[in-house]
Design a protein around this motif. Structure first.
Motif, PDB file in Angstrom:
ATOM      1  N   LEU A 336       0.826  -1.208   0.000  1.00  0.00           N
ATOM      2  CA  LEU A 336       0.000   0.000   0.000  1.00  0.00           C
ATOM      3  C   LEU A 336       0.863   1.260   0.000  1.00  0.00           C
ATOM      4  N   GLU A 339       2.032   1.796  -3.439  1.00  0.00           N
ATOM      5  CA  GLU A 339       0.910   2.294  -4.225  1.00  0.00           C
ATOM      6  C   GLU A 339       0.732   3.793  -3.992  1.00  0.00           C
ATOM      7  N   LEU A 402      -6.652   4.808  -2.296  1.00  0.00           N
ATOM      8  CA  LEU A 402      -6.420   3.767  -1.287  1.00  0.00           C
ATOM      9  C   LEU A 402      -7.732   3.338  -0.628  1.00  0.00           C
ATOM     10  N   ARG A 405      -9.285   0.780  -2.828  1.00  0.00           N
ATOM     11  CA  ARG A 405      -8.497  -0.451  -2.868  1.00  0.00           C
ATOM     12  C   ARG A 405      -8.712  -1.289  -1.614  1.00  0.00           C
ATOM     13  N   VAL A 406      -8.592  -0.665  -0.436  1.00  0.00           N
ATOM     14  CA  VAL A 406      -8.711  -1.456   0.791  1.00  0.00           C
ATOM     15  C   VAL A 406     -10.150  -1.920   1.006  1.00  0.00           C
TER      16      VAL A 406
END
Length: 580
Positions: A336, A339, A402, A405-406
């Motif tokens: 992460l 990213e 993010l 994504r999470v």
């Protein structure tokens, strides 16, 4: 008269019908042969049974059939016995007892099975797209696309709109995405452009007095592709005169209320509305997915009290809280972090709210700093915070990405929830650091809010637009605006964008001239038709709802386009090929 295979049910029992299609599967049990026949409507089972009177020639014809052979079969529909009914097939309550079988065409073995569970590369499926389209899932998507298009047309006609075609060969007016250019043979050295949008022409239709226009339009943009983009695409293009934003909101909500239920997607109107600033502050993106939480939280005041230079020097410090995120491995957190860096962040700070109270900046926090951040974030035991510091717009971008994504990785997004949303009050301009100038956030024909007209030149960054986007589950379905309708204001807009009067005259003179002859107040919206159908079909990619799509590299693997042309064609066009 041909009957579609997938339409058969018990109401057809004891009737003689004819079907035509492709053999999905043939099962030979000696004196008994089963044939599954597929057409665009579905699959039905055909039976050839010696004990039921099937002749030797009929049985021999059935035994000859193989997958993807094309056949015409006549027979009597009968209800299956309770033991042999197939609840997994829409036609599973009936079968056809064949009386004649006509082989229309043989088939070689396809390069992949014609089946929804096919496990082969997308490139191979695109190369043989005519076979891929035989798969029931893709067939259903194309049929759904037709139903949605019909629903849109029916709705728009009832609202008094005229379907009008606009030119495909147009003038290049580069501003934003790159044009596809078409060289002129008659006027050597000059070029047409394929339309990125019918924008100017639909505004001219308003000047012409045709009042309400729509079109299911083909558009072209030479830009980098991704899951929800194609170089040529279809949009529902709409423009109307003597309207305001409320007219557009009601019109589109009414359309969606008719077409989305075609795919069993419920619609509740009116849609919620969210100002652009709020969307960015809460979600870090102007097309927020509101099906789940994990909103951005501004912790600048608390963070800057901590003896950690990246926090103290930052314009803003913001965080998201990942429920249960304390269980994430260090390897995943490092991924992460990478990213975040790819998205432009200088780094990613993480804090785990568990017994170990772990953090990437643990030595700077102390117990007081840890507790103050936890309190500000309302974090629970077992949660984890991801924190980014820096310029506000960059922090929004990073945490907005993010967040999605999470949420996907943690399974926090409801599978069958549909959140529609209007995003309003966009900035009229956006600043581009690389070129050092303002660009139109939507396009240069968007009207500023009436209260902001006087700030176009003096404070463009603070000027808000009469623009709006409609969003579904984090994807923009479309956007539009109320337009500028006077030559004076349009010229001011061009100047604010750094477009000189001479350049504006060269590129948009015909529009400015039209405004001199009485242009009504007007506005509209363009909806991404491919994207709408993709969501309605629950598909992962636009390529799953377009009959003949391009790859991510803008190639057509079926026809092998783009391709070289011979020198004679280039000579006719006055084009010389430059060595690479």
């Amino acid at each position: 008269m041909r009957t579609y295979a997938g339409t058969l049910d018990q109401s057809h029992s004891s009737t003689t019908i004819t079907i035509a299609g492709w053999v999905q599967k043939q099962r030979d049990f000696g004196e008994l042969v089963f044939i599954d026949v597929r057409d665009r409507s579905g699959i039905v089972q055909v039976v050839v049974d010696r004990s039921k009177g099937a002749s030797d020639p009929l049985l021999a014809a059935a035994k000859e059939l193989r997958s993807e052979y094309v056949v015409r079969i006549e027979g009597e529909v009968r209800e299956r016995s309770e033991q042999t009914k197939n609840p997994k097939m829409p036609t599973g309550d009936v079968e056809i007892v064949a009386t004649t079988i006509e082989l229309l065409s043989r088939s070689e073995t396809p390069p992949f099975p014609i089946d929804d569970d096919v496990d082969t590369s997308e490139d191979l499926r695109l190369k043989y797209r005519y076979l891929d389209l035989r798969r029931p899932a893709l067939t259903r998507n194309i049929v759904l696309r037709d139903r949605v298009a019909h629903g849109v047309r029916d709705y728009m006609h009832r609202q008094g709109f005229l379907e009008i075609e606009t030119p495909i060969l147009t003038k290049s007016t580069p501003e934003g995405a790159r044009d596809y250019l078409v060289p002129s043979r008659v006027h050597k050295g000059t070029f047409y452009a394929l339309p990125q949008s019918p924008q100017i022409f639909k505004q001219l239709l308003m000047v012409s007095g045709l009042d309400r226009y729509y079109q299911i339009a083909r558009c072209f943009r030479d830009e980098d592709l991704r899951r929800d983009r194609q170089p040529e695409f279809t949009q529902v293009d709409i423009e109307a005169s003597f309207i305001d934003e409320e007219f557009v909101f009601a019109l589109i909500e009414g359309m969606f209320a008719e077409v989305f239920p075609l795919a069993n997607i419920p619609i509740t109107t009116p849609f919620p509305r969210m100002r652009w600033q709020e969307a960015m502050e809460r979600f870090g993106i102007d097309r927020p997915d509101t099906r789940f939480g994990i909103e951005l939280i501004d912790i600048s005041t608390i963070a800057k009290a901590i003896e950690f230079a990246p926090f103290r020097e930052a314009e803003t410090v913001r965080a998201i809280v990942v429920p249960g995120g304390a269980s994430l491995s260090r390897k995943r957190i490092d991924e992460l972090t990478e990213e975040a860096k790819k998205l432009g962040a200088s780094g990613l700070v993480w804090i785990k709210f568990d017994a170990q109270r772990g953090s990437s900046i643990k030595k700077f926090l102390g117990d007081a700093g840890f507790d103050s951040i936890r309190e500000a974030l309302h974090a629970n035991e077992g949660d984890m915070a991801l924190i980014v510091a820096g310029r506000t717009t960059k922090v929004w971008d990073v945490l907005g990405s993010l967040r999605l994504r999470v949420a996907k990785e943690q399974g926090l997004i409801p599978a069958d929830r549909w959140d529609f949303l209007w995003v309003i009050d966009f900035p009229l301009f956006e600043w581009d650091e690389e070129s050092g100038r303002f660009f139109a956030r939507h396009h240069p024909f968007t009207s500023p809010r009436l209260a902001d007209v006087d700030t176009i030149e003096s404070d463009p960054g603070a000027t808000l637009a009469r623009a709006y986007d409609v969003v579904l589950n984090g994807l923009e379905l479309g956007g539009g605006s109320i337009r500028i309708n006077t030559p004076e204001l349009q010229s001011r807009m061009f100047r604010a964008l750094g477009i000189s009067d001479e350049d504006a005259r060269d590129r948009f003179g015909f529009l400015l001239d039209a405004f001199r002859y009485g242009a009504p107040p007007h506005g509209g919206v363009a909806l991404g038709f491919d994207r709408m159908v993709m969501l309605m079909a629950r598909a992962e990619s636009l390529r799953e709802v377009i009959a003949f799509p391009k790859t991510a590299r803008a190639q057509d693997l079926l026809s092998e386009a783009p391709s070289a042309v011979d020198e004679k064609q280039l000579e006719e066009l006055g084009i010389a090929r430059r060595p690479s």
